[in-house]
Write an enzyme that holds these catalytic residues in place. Structure first.
Site, PDB file in Angstrom:
ATOM      1  N   MET A   1      47.880 -51.522  25.025  1.00  0.00           N
ATOM      2  CA  MET A   1      47.591 -52.915  24.668  1.00  0.00           C
ATOM      3  C   MET A   1      47.673 -53.847  25.872  1.00  0.00           C
ATOM      4  O   MET A   1      48.102 -54.987  25.757  1.00  0.00           O
ATOM      5  CB  MET A   1      48.553 -53.408  23.580  1.00  0.00           C
ATOM      6  CG  MET A   1      48.358 -52.680  22.277  1.00  0.00           C
ATOM      7  SD  MET A   1      49.514 -53.167  20.996  1.00  0.00           S
ATOM      8  CE  MET A   1      50.905 -52.107  21.327  1.00  0.00           C
TER       9      MET A   1
ATOM     10  N   ASP B   1      43.530 -47.854   9.886  1.00  0.00           N
ATOM     11  CA  ASP B   1      43.509 -48.943  10.865  1.00  0.00           C
ATOM     12  C   ASP B   1      42.162 -49.056  11.548  1.00  0.00           C
ATOM     13  O   ASP B   1      41.377 -48.118  11.551  1.00  0.00           O
ATOM     14  CB  ASP B   1      44.555 -48.665  11.954  1.00  0.00           C
ATOM     15  CG  ASP B   1      45.955 -48.967  11.466  1.00  0.00           C
ATOM     16  OD1 ASP B   1      46.076 -49.525  10.371  1.00  0.00           O
ATOM     17  OD2 ASP B   1      46.907 -48.632  12.190  1.00  0.00           O
TER      18      ASP B   1
ATOM     19  N   PRO C   1       0.835  -1.218   0.000  1.00  0.00           N
ATOM     20  CA  PRO C   1       0.000   0.000   0.000  1.00  0.00           C
ATOM     21  C   PRO C   1       0.858   1.252   0.000  1.00  0.00           C
ATOM     22  O   PRO C   1       0.522   2.259  -0.592  1.00  0.00           O
ATOM     23  CB  PRO C   1      -0.801  -0.107   1.304  1.00  0.00           C
ATOM     24  CG  PRO C   1      -0.700  -1.543   1.723  1.00  0.00           C
ATOM     25  CD  PRO C   1       0.588  -2.056   1.189  1.00  0.00           C
TER      26      PRO C   1
ATOM     27  N   LYS D   1      44.208 -56.232  10.669  1.00  0.00           N
ATOM     28  CA  LYS D   1      44.580 -57.638  10.542  1.00  0.00           C
ATOM     29  C   LYS D   1      43.391 -58.449  10.014  1.00  0.00           C
ATOM     30  O   LYS D   1      42.264 -58.288  10.486  1.00  0.00           O
ATOM     31  CB  LYS D   1      44.972 -58.118  11.944  1.00  0.00           C
ATOM     32  CG  LYS D   1      45.635 -59.435  11.999  1.00  0.00           C
ATOM     33  CD  LYS D   1      46.254 -59.589  13.407  1.00  0.00           C
ATOM     34  CE  LYS D   1      46.449 -61.030  13.767  1.00  0.00           C
ATOM     35  NZ  LYS D   1      45.244 -61.703  14.248  1.00  0.00           N
TER      36      LYS D   1
ATOM     37  N   GLY E   1      45.640 -44.777  14.306  1.00  0.00           N
ATOM     38  CA  GLY E   1      45.130 -44.289  15.585  1.00  0.00           C
ATOM     39  C   GLY E   1      46.239 -43.630  16.377  1.00  0.00           C
ATOM     40  O   GLY E   1      47.402 -44.034  16.281  1.00  0.00           O
TER      41      GLY E   1
ATOM     42  N   PRO F   1      43.000 -40.259  19.143  1.00  0.00           N
ATOM     43  CA  PRO F   1      42.338 -41.364  19.837  1.00  0.00           C
ATOM     44  C   PRO F   1      40.875 -41.570  19.442  1.00  0.00           C
ATOM     45  O   PRO F   1      40.276 -42.560  19.840  1.00  0.00           O
ATOM     46  CB  PRO F   1      42.424 -40.938  21.294  1.00  0.00           C
ATOM     47  CG  PRO F   1      42.370 -39.448  21.224  1.00  0.00           C
ATOM     48  CD  PRO F   1      43.130 -39.069  19.994  1.00  0.00           C
TER      49      PRO F   1
ATOM     50  N   GLY G   1      38.950 -43.933  25.211  1.00  0.00           N
ATOM     51  CA  GLY G   1      39.346 -42.573  25.545  1.00  0.00           C
ATOM     52  C   GLY G   1      38.939 -41.559  24.487  1.00  0.00           C
ATOM     53  O   GLY G   1      39.123 -41.804  23.302  1.00  0.00           O
TER      54      GLY G   1
HETATM   55  N1  SAH Z   1      49.540 -45.479  17.843  1.00  0.00           N
HETATM   56  C1  SAH Z   1      48.532 -45.565  18.876  1.00  0.00           C
HETATM   57  C2  SAH Z   1      48.661 -46.792  19.733  1.00  0.00           C
HETATM   58  C3  SAH Z   1      48.447 -48.065  19.016  1.00  0.00           C
HETATM   59  S1  SAH Z   1      48.543 -49.452  20.100  1.00  0.00           S
HETATM   60  C4  SAH Z   1      48.612 -44.291  19.724  1.00  0.00           C
HETATM   61  O1  SAH Z   1      49.537 -43.506  19.596  1.00  0.00           O
HETATM   62  O2  SAH Z   1      47.694 -44.077  20.525  1.00  0.00           O
HETATM   63  C5  SAH Z   1      46.855 -49.713  20.493  1.00  0.00           C
HETATM   64  C6  SAH Z   1      46.593 -49.394  21.954  1.00  0.00           C
HETATM   65  O3  SAH Z   1      46.475 -47.990  22.131  1.00  0.00           O
HETATM   66  C7  SAH Z   1      45.285 -49.942  22.468  1.00  0.00           C
HETATM   67  O4  SAH Z   1      45.413 -51.295  22.855  1.00  0.00           O
HETATM   68  C8  SAH Z   1      45.053 -49.057  23.669  1.00  0.00           C
HETATM   69  O5  SAH Z   1      45.851 -49.443  24.763  1.00  0.00           O
HETATM   70  C9  SAH Z   1      45.571 -47.729  23.172  1.00  0.00           C
HETATM   71  N2  SAH Z   1      44.497 -46.881  22.633  1.00  0.00           N
HETATM   72  C10 SAH Z   1      44.393 -46.387  21.407  1.00  0.00           C
HETATM   73  N3  SAH Z   1      43.293 -45.611  21.277  1.00  0.00           N
HETATM   74  C11 SAH Z   1      42.696 -45.610  22.472  1.00  0.00           C
HETATM   75  C12 SAH Z   1      41.529 -44.991  22.987  1.00  0.00           C
HETATM   76  N4  SAH Z   1      40.746 -44.215  22.241  1.00  0.00           N
HETATM   77  N5  SAH Z   1      41.222 -45.207  24.286  1.00  0.00           N
HETATM   78  C13 SAH Z   1      41.994 -45.991  25.062  1.00  0.00           C
HETATM   79  N6  SAH Z   1      43.099 -46.600  24.619  1.00  0.00           N
HETATM   80  C14 SAH Z   1      43.460 -46.417  23.352  1.00  0.00           C
END
Ligand code: SAH
Length: 471
Positions: free
Chosen positions: A384, A248, A43, A270, A302, A225, A413
């Site tokens: 581990m 991995d 308007p 593996k 990891g 992690p 973790g």
């Molecule tokens: N390269 C990796 C470790 C590989 S060995 C690093 O630097 O963290 C694998 C081991 O790492 C597992 O058996 C566990 O003990 C540890 N790990 C890896 N990620 C994890 C997570 N999110 N929480 C707890 N432990 C973890």
């Protein structure tokens, strides 16, 4: 996805704006930037709109809304402060299958106008599907700050040379690499420094180069992690640029979801029945094969690749085959788990050193210095270890560590399911059993582990129980 995003070419196309106030004027401005043919109906009009009409840039139709205003329109925006008028516009548009937007009214809108970051010709559009426009605007502010304004100039430059680039770099991968160089290299720098002629010269010179032989490479990347927020910017960039990703089992899906969508993803954990060395040999072969085919390979592990990750062996293999590589460190499980459990690995009062250990505890492989490990006032982070807790405890206590030494087991973790289970060393194996601790889990032994009780802040915290509760 509730809304389908699209970018509309409105050049010369009729768009109706219903409303004569400030809000309508703002919409008109953007439509004019997109060269739409704008008709504004109301308007009465604020002076700004009257002026635009006087300049011949828009046309006005005076009066109460009538569906005929929609004749020849491709889109309509209702920007009145009267919801019933807005609803009438929306209904009339719907009847004619014309897309309508009612400003700040998702319910009445058939299309929504996103918040934008304009680096024309590059445009970033953000929508919360009407759920939270304020969040979309906040995000827009952040994106604004991410991209230099020269980005638009860069896109224009690239567009101007597009045909030549295509001719000189006919292979898609080569071309993508060229564009990466364009975005990240000296041309972008020259534009940021306001030197367009230099940018032009650099681009020409690069295009004149005979095509570089396609040279693959490997980036060994620590994925951390699990929490994708713990990736480094370099890791993120590598994931964005990857042609092939060998990952991995430990790499979290949340991290994988950040990788370039059309990257080939190969799980290299593996295989059933395969031993670790065979797995490793298979990975070595895949790395070399893809890199030699000219691919940009990301080897994603990891945590950190150099902490119990066999990253060193992979580099040795690449080196032996003349494959170029880079390494991007990641946050290793010990650091991440400790941080997310509220356990400072060192502490003025409790621990002057920290050791990262992996314990096999099988006699033939056990060459760890248990006497050293059993000393007080240091922190041990065991990787581990979940399958070895009985042995591990026996050796530590056998070599003199106090049975009352605190421990914390951190399962998953930094992931949403994280659990921290704490207790004393002599009860470790029993506690892990009764809490059904599963891999991946990290074990922290030492005085500092007791601090988790006070300082934990993420996920679940449990005091160790020795026996399972009756079912
Ligand atoms: N390269 C990796 C470790 C590989 S060995 C690093 O630097 O963290 C694998 C081991 O790492 C597992 O058996 C566990 O003990 C540890 N790990 C890896 N990620 C994890 C997570 N999110 N929480 C707890 N432990 C973890």
């Amino acid at each position: 996805m509730k809304l389908f995003p699209l970018f509309a070419d409105l050049q010369g196309r009729r768009v109706l704006v219903v409303g004569g106030g400030e809000v309508a004027a703002r919409k008109v401005q953007v439509l004019l930037e997109a060269s739409a043919n704008v008709l504004v109906g109301a308007p009465q009009f604020i002076p700004e709109l009257a002026e635009l009409a006087a300049e011949g840039r828009i046309r006005l139709v005076v009066g109460a809304f009538e569906p005929e205003w929609l004749d020849d329109a491709w889109l309509v925006i209702a920007a009145t402060d009267d919801r019933s008028v807005n609803a009438a516009v929306s209904a009339a548009a719907e009847a004619r299958r014309i897309f309508s937007n009612v400003v700040d009214d998702a319910e009445l809108s058939a299309f929504q106008v996103p918040a934008i970051v304009d680096r024309s010709p590059l445009i970033v559009a953000i929508s919360s599907s009407g759920a939270a426009p304020v969040l979309a605007r906040r995000l827009r502010e952040r994106i604004e700050s991410l991209f230099d304004h020269s980005l638009g100039t860069l896109a224009t430059l690239a567009a101007r040379h597009r045909a030549r680039i295509r001719e000189r770099r006919p292979d898609l991968k080569q071309r993508r690499r060229f564009y990466d160089w364009l975005m990240d290299g000296p041309v972008a720098t020259a534009l940021r420094q306001q030197q367009p002629a230099e940018a032009e010269r650099l681009l020409q010179a690069e295009l004149d180069q005979p095509q570089a032989r396609s040279q693959g490479s490997v980036v060994l990347v620590g994925a951390g992690p699990g929490d994708p927020g713990l990736l480094t910017l370099k890791a993120l960039r590598a994931l964005n640029e990857a042609d092939v990703i060998l990952y991995d089992r430990l790499v979290s899906p949340a991290v994988m979801s950040l990788a370039r969508r059309d990257a080939v993803r190969i799980a290299v954990g593996k295989l059933p029945g395969e031993d670790h060395n065979a797995t490793q040999a298979r990975i070595h072969a895949l790395l070399v094969e893809h890199a030699q085919a000219g691919q940009r390979v990301v080897r994603l592990k990891g945590g950190d690749a150099f902490i119990f990750g066999r990253g060193g062996e992979e580099l040795e293999h690449l080196r032996a085959h003349g494959v170029h590589y880079e390494v991007v460190p990641g946050i290793t499980a010990a650091l991440a788990c400790a941080a997310y459990a509220g356990i400072p690995l060192t502490h003025r009062d409790h621990a002057q050193s920290v050791r990262l250990v992996t314990a096999h505890c099988r006699d033939e492989e056990d060459n760890l210095d248990w006497t050293g490990l059993a000393r007080a006032h240091q922190t041990l982070a065991f990787y581990m270890g979940v399958g070895q807790l009985e042995n591990l405890t026996a050796r530590l206590i056998g070599h003199g560590r106090s049975p009352a030494t605190p421990f914390a087991l951190i399962e998953n973790g930094s992931r949403p399911q994280q659990r921290v289970i704490a207790g004393r060393l002599d009860e470790l194996a029993a506690v892990a059993r009764s809490h059904d601790v599963k891999a991946p889990a990290l074990l922290v032994v030492g005085e500092v582990a007791a601090l988790a009780r006070e300082l934990h802040w993420f996920g679940q915290y449990e005091e160790g129980r020795r026996v399972a509760l009756a079912a």
